[in-house]
Scaffold this motif. Structure first.
Motif, PDB file in Angstrom:
ATOM      1  N   ARG A  48      17.553  -9.630 -12.123  1.00 15.64           N
ATOM      2  CA  ARG A  48      16.281 -10.327 -11.914  1.00 15.64           C
ATOM      3  C   ARG A  48      15.135  -9.330 -12.053  1.00 15.64           C
ATOM      4  O   ARG A  48      15.117  -8.289 -11.390  1.00 15.64           O
ATOM      5  CB  ARG A  48      16.277 -10.932 -10.507  1.00 15.64           C
ATOM      6  N   ARG A  49      14.190  -9.624 -12.933  1.00 16.82           N
ATOM      7  CA  ARG A  49      13.100  -8.686 -13.176  1.00 16.82           C
ATOM      8  C   ARG A  49      11.954  -8.881 -12.193  1.00 16.82           C
ATOM      9  O   ARG A  49      11.873  -9.898 -11.483  1.00 16.82           O
ATOM     10  CB  ARG A  49      12.577  -8.813 -14.610  1.00 16.82           C
ATOM     11  N   VAL A  50      11.066  -7.886 -12.158  1.00 13.26           N
ATOM     12  CA  VAL A  50       9.838  -7.941 -11.359  1.00 13.26           C
ATOM     13  C   VAL A  50       8.693  -8.130 -12.340  1.00 13.26           C
ATOM     14  O   VAL A  50       8.389  -7.236 -13.134  1.00 13.26           O
ATOM     15  CB  VAL A  50       9.658  -6.667 -10.526  1.00 13.26           C
ATOM     16  N   ALA A  51       8.059  -9.287 -12.305  1.00 13.89           N
ATOM     17  CA  ALA A  51       7.101  -9.657 -13.343  1.00 13.89           C
ATOM     18  C   ALA A  51       5.691  -9.155 -13.078  1.00 13.89           C
ATOM     19  O   ALA A  51       4.928  -8.933 -14.017  1.00 13.89           O
ATOM     20  CB  ALA A  51       7.081 -11.180 -13.505  1.00 13.89           C
ATOM     21  N   SER A  52       5.312  -8.989 -11.822  1.00 16.33           N
ATOM     22  CA  SER A  52       3.928  -8.650 -11.493  1.00 16.33           C
ATOM     23  C   SER A  52       3.874  -7.427 -10.588  1.00 16.33           C
ATOM     24  O   SER A  52       4.728  -7.246  -9.716  1.00 16.33           O
ATOM     25  CB  SER A  52       3.259  -9.824 -10.773  1.00 16.33           C
ATOM     26  N   TYR A  53       2.856  -6.609 -10.800  1.00 13.07           N
ATOM     27  CA  TYR A  53       2.707  -5.451  -9.915  1.00 13.07           C
ATOM     28  C   TYR A  53       2.247  -5.852  -8.521  1.00 13.07           C
ATOM     29  O   TYR A  53       2.201  -5.028  -7.608  1.00 13.07           O
ATOM     30  CB  TYR A  53       1.801  -4.383 -10.512  1.00 13.07           C
ATOM     31  N   ASN A  54       1.898  -7.123  -8.332  1.00 15.08           N
ATOM     32  CA  ASN A  54       1.535  -7.613  -7.005  1.00 15.08           C
ATOM     33  C   ASN A  54       2.748  -8.054  -6.192  1.00 15.08           C
ATOM     34  O   ASN A  54       2.605  -8.437  -5.033  1.00 15.08           O
ATOM     35  CB  ASN A  54       0.570  -8.791  -7.122  1.00 15.08           C
ATOM     36  N   ASP A  55       3.927  -8.027  -6.805  1.00 14.40           N
ATOM     37  CA  ASP A  55       5.133  -8.380  -6.066  1.00 14.40           C
ATOM     38  C   ASP A  55       5.309  -7.375  -4.919  1.00 14.40           C
ATOM     39  O   ASP A  55       5.400  -6.172  -5.149  1.00 14.40           O
ATOM     40  CB  ASP A  55       6.355  -8.325  -6.999  1.00 14.40           C
ATOM     41  N   PRO A  56       5.387  -7.872  -3.662  1.00 18.37           N
ATOM     42  CA  PRO A  56       5.460  -6.938  -2.521  1.00 18.37           C
ATOM     43  C   PRO A  56       6.716  -6.087  -2.508  1.00 18.37           C
ATOM     44  O   PRO A  56       6.734  -5.046  -1.849  1.00 18.37           O
ATOM     45  CB  PRO A  56       5.405  -7.870  -1.299  1.00 18.37           C
ATOM     46  N   ILE A  57       7.746  -6.487  -3.226  1.00 19.69           N
ATOM     47  CA  ILE A  57       8.962  -5.678  -3.235  1.00 19.69           C
ATOM     48  C   ILE A  57       8.678  -4.282  -3.781  1.00 19.69           C
ATOM     49  O   ILE A  57       9.313  -3.297  -3.378  1.00 19.69           O
ATOM     50  CB  ILE A  57      10.076  -6.365  -4.063  1.00 19.69           C
ATOM     51  N   ILE A  58       7.683  -4.164  -4.677  1.00 21.07           N
ATOM     52  CA  ILE A  58       7.356  -2.864  -5.265  1.00 21.07           C
ATOM     53  C   ILE A  58       6.800  -1.926  -4.207  1.00 21.07           C
ATOM     54  O   ILE A  58       7.323  -0.827  -3.970  1.00 21.07           O
ATOM     55  CB  ILE A  58       6.344  -3.022  -6.418  1.00 21.07           C
ATOM     56  N   THR A  59       5.730  -2.363  -3.545  1.00 22.91           N
ATOM     57  CA  THR A  59       5.093  -1.496  -2.557  1.00 22.91           C
ATOM     58  C   THR A  59       6.005  -1.226  -1.370  1.00 22.91           C
ATOM     59  O   THR A  59       6.029  -0.124  -0.830  1.00 22.91           O
ATOM     60  CB  THR A  59       3.780  -2.114  -2.067  1.00 22.91           C
ATOM     61  N   GLU A  60       6.800  -2.237  -0.982  1.00 22.13           N
ATOM     62  CA  GLU A  60       7.677  -2.053   0.177  1.00 22.13           C
ATOM     63  C   GLU A  60       8.786  -1.056  -0.113  1.00 22.13           C
ATOM     64  O   GLU A  60       9.060  -0.162   0.693  1.00 22.13           O
ATOM     65  CB  GLU A  60       8.270  -3.398   0.593  1.00 22.13           C
ATOM     66  N   VAL A  61       9.422  -1.184  -1.262  1.00 21.82           N
ATOM     67  CA  VAL A  61      10.526  -0.294  -1.594  1.00 21.82           C
ATOM     68  C   VAL A  61      10.028   1.130  -1.823  1.00 21.82           C
ATOM     69  O   VAL A  61      10.612   2.099  -1.331  1.00 21.82           O
ATOM     70  CB  VAL A  61      11.291  -0.810  -2.827  1.00 21.82           C
ATOM     71  N   ILE A  62       8.924   1.272  -2.545  1.00 19.30           N
ATOM     72  CA  ILE A  62       8.400   2.611  -2.796  1.00 19.30           C
ATOM     73  C   ILE A  62       7.936   3.261  -1.502  1.00 19.30           C
ATOM     74  O   ILE A  62       8.162   4.455  -1.270  1.00 19.30           O
ATOM     75  CB  ILE A  62       7.269   2.557  -3.844  1.00 19.30           C
ATOM     76  N   ALA A  63       7.313   2.473  -0.611  1.00 17.11           N
ATOM     77  CA  ALA A  63       6.902   3.014   0.686  1.00 17.11           C
ATOM     78  C   ALA A  63       8.117   3.479   1.483  1.00 17.11           C
ATOM     79  O   ALA A  63       8.083   4.536   2.136  1.00 17.11           O
ATOM     80  CB  ALA A  63       6.119   1.962   1.467  1.00 17.11           C
ATOM     81  N   LEU A  64       9.205   2.701   1.435  1.00 10.88           N
ATOM     82  CA  LEU A  64      10.424   3.086   2.145  1.00 10.88           C
ATOM     83  C   LEU A  64      11.000   4.369   1.575  1.00 10.88           C
ATOM     84  O   LEU A  64      11.411   5.271   2.324  1.00 10.88           O
ATOM     85  CB  LEU A  64      11.449   1.956   2.055  1.00 10.88           C
ATOM     86  N   MET A  65      11.028   4.484   0.262  1.00  6.02           N
ATOM     87  CA  MET A  65      11.583   5.682  -0.358  1.00  6.02           C
ATOM     88  C   MET A  65      10.730   6.915  -0.066  1.00  6.02           C
ATOM     89  O   MET A  65      11.247   8.009   0.138  1.00  6.02           O
ATOM     90  CB  MET A  65      11.715   5.484  -1.869  1.00  6.02           C
TER      91      MET A  65
END
Length: 595
Positions: free
Chosen positions: A213-230
């Motif tokens: 499953r792709r991530v279509a938008s940079y506003n998808d919170p999964i991006i900021t949440e995962v990167i913040a966790l890492m």
């Protein structure tokens, strides 16, 4: 008179008893102090004895070692300076009572981590990242102290290779190719948000590989949440003089309840049930994949979670370990790859001559009508060198990832390295050693071209040690190198990337090539730049390829109903026990009491 005398005698007896009791208490206290002092002296004598045999380094104090000599920022530079001061390839620095050997030389790292990989595959005791985190349930932190632990680690390593091993990654080229075409398309439409575009790209690639499953938008919170966790996890790997990293110096404090103030900063890692997020995400993705028509399933790569669940069942891996394997792939790949590409943008701004030379080579080989492909690589030696210099110049995993630890006593050049010690490779020092990399802060791809005046021998063929060493080398190295090459080549082909200009004076705004974050996975501090298509023909090709890529990637469209932040909150509210699996393999929420 007699009664008064008896009373006085009794009082005297009571006083004598009290005095005796006080004396006994004093004796006990003195005895305890004597034992403690003796233990401290013996322990410190052992530290000094070890120090006399180990690589040179600053003189340690009892209990705290050298901890409070650490600089607040970028300690890897300090360790590099110590190595130069002592004129040695490795130095010893004491974090509390634990000696850490820092290797600051490429040849030394190769001889220790590569040639002696058999005994340097384990991890040391890590209080913060290990015992208070995932410990033995995660491939990254697993210790290998006996045959059983080695066999268990090999299972995890095998399962990770099924997802991102060298044999697997060529099957992901189409995904990376299309997603990198969208990066160029996004750069064209919204160049000021280049960091978000690169984060979306990196997250989407690993999301397709892991979950289908792709991530279509940079506003998808999964991006900021995962990167913040890492990035939080990366911060918990850098030695420091404040909590929670001081727990490595005073490990006894880790035995206290989690509400104690020194646990502040551990974030969701200390929340019960939080590490099951990635398992839940994987389970949801597998359900969505299995609901797709057979023809659609056949047209897309099998998601890693399907392979992981099927093979994981053979080894009876618990939920925490399956979650860890999924999270390692998804989280680490998103953060490190995007940080590397942001570093590439910074290098183009700071060293435009290198960018122009790479563009001239691409123009001669590829032309403006289409973007580069991996098939062009053999005819693009300077672009290949450019990508290698991106990895070398400002490596993301600046201290080589997690520390290694010898499973038995070892020696190097007559220095003793005790079993269980922390042994860390200082990638910053290795990649900035003047012997291998003259003028190291200059971004110069020519240094990877044989015959150039800056070219020097290096212990491995790649010319960098960005992804670690030995059997603990980053599992996703092949995937990261493949994706970085295609994205860098495409962006060099498509755009001029320059320093931003001051809106008032029109003059270029300088960029700071030393302004990077302080975590284990470092990335440039925010900076502005100017990104423009190199020609109208190239712009048209970018649009054409971007629209086709969107069409090709539709098969991976999808969305998750889970969010990391709300998942943690729910776990904290509902779980008083660890989640368990029901007979169908689903997580069962055990309601006992509110936490």
């Amino acid at each position: 008179m007699i009664s008064d005398r008896l009373l006085l005698d009794n009082l005297s007896f009571v006083n004598l008893q009290a005095a005796a009791a006080e004396l006994d208490t004093l004796h006990v206290a003195l005895a305890i102090l004597a034992v403690a002092a003796t233990a401290l002296v013996v322990d410190y004598a052992h530290m000094l004895y070890l120090r006399s045999r180990m690589p040179p380094g600053p003189f340690p104090w009892p209990i705290v070692g050298n901890t409070f000599s650490l600089p607040k920022n970028k300690p890897w530079i300090y360790f590099e300076e110590l190595s130069k001061r002592y004129d040695t390839p490795m130095i010893t620095f004491w974090i509390g009572r634990n000696p850490t050997v820092w290797i600051n030389d490429a040849w030394c790292a190769h001889e220790v981590f590569e040639k002696k990989a058999q005994i340097y595959t384990s991890r040391p005791r890590m209080v913060v990242f290990g015992e208070l985190g995932s410990g033995q349930s995660n491939l990254v932190t697993m210790q290998i102290r006996n045959a059983a632990e080695r066999d268990h680690w090999r299972i995890h390593r095998k399962l990770m290779h099924l997802g991102v091993g060298v044999q697997s990654v060529r099957g992901y080229r189409n995904i990376q190719n299309n997603e990198s075409k969208l990066v160029a398309y996004d750069f064209l439409r919204e160049p000021k948000e280049y960091v978000k575009h690169l984060e979306r790209y990196a997250t989407s690639v690993v999301s397709i590989i892991a979950f289908g499953r792709r991530v279509a938008s940079y506003n998808d919170p999964i991006i900021t949440e995962v990167i913040a966790l890492m990035q939080l996890a990366a911060d918990l790997n850098v030695p420091g003089t404040s909590f929670p990293m001081l727990l490595e110096t005073f490990p006894i404090l880790a035995k206290f309840p989690r509400f104690m103030p020194w646990f502040k900063g551990l974030g969701s890692r200390s929340q019960k049930g939080g590490h099951y997020f990635f398992y839940t995400l994987a389970q949801e993705a597998l359900e969505q994949y299995e609901q797709k028509p057979p023809a659609q399933q056949a047209a897309m790569p099998t998601p890693y979670v399907k392979t992981l669940f099927e093979d994981g069942a053979k080894y009876n891996l618990p939920v925490a370990e399956l979650s860890g394997l999924t999270g390692n792939l998804f989280g680490a790949g998103a953060d490190t790859s995007s940080s590397t590409l942001v570093t590439f943008v910074l290098a183009c701004c700071a060293f435009p001559d290198a960018m122009k030379k790479a563009q001239a080579e691409i123009d001669a080989v590829v032309g403006p009508a289409r973007s580069p492909h991996w098939d062009d690589s053999p005819r693009l030696p300077y672009v290949n060198a450019f990508v290698r210099e991106v990895f070398r110049w400002r490596s993301v995993a600046i201290i080589g990832g997690q520390p290694h630890s010898p499973t038995q006593d070892d020696s190097y050049r007559g220095w003793h390295i005790p079993a269980g010690a922390w042994v860390q490779g200082n990638v910053w020092a290795i990649h900035h050693h003047e012997r291998e990399f003259p003028d190291p802060d200059r971004f110069c791809p020519d240094r990877f071209i044989e015959g150039h005046e800056l070219h020097r021998p290096f212990p491995n063929e790649k010319g960098y040690m960005t992804f670690g060493w030995g059997r603990r080398v980053c599992s996703g190295q092949a995937l990261a190198e493949q994706g970085t090459w295609i994205t860098v080549a495409r962006l060099l082909w498509g755009f001029d990337i320059r320093k931003a200009r001051d809106p008032v004076t029109g003059e270029e705004v300088d960029v700071d090539i030393f302004a990077f974050t302080n975590g284990l996975n470092m990335r440039p501090q925010p900076f502005e730049c100017c990104i423009t298509p190199r020609s109208e023909e190239i712009r048209e090709a970018i649009v054409r390829e971007g629209e086709q890529a969107l069409e090709d990637l539709k098969i991976h469209d999808g969305e998750s109903r889970y969010r990391m932040s709300t998942f943690y909150q729910k776990a904290k509210r509902e779980l008083a026990e660890e989640p368990v699996l029901d007979e169908k393999g689903n997580i069962k929420i055990v309601r006992v009491k509110a936490v």
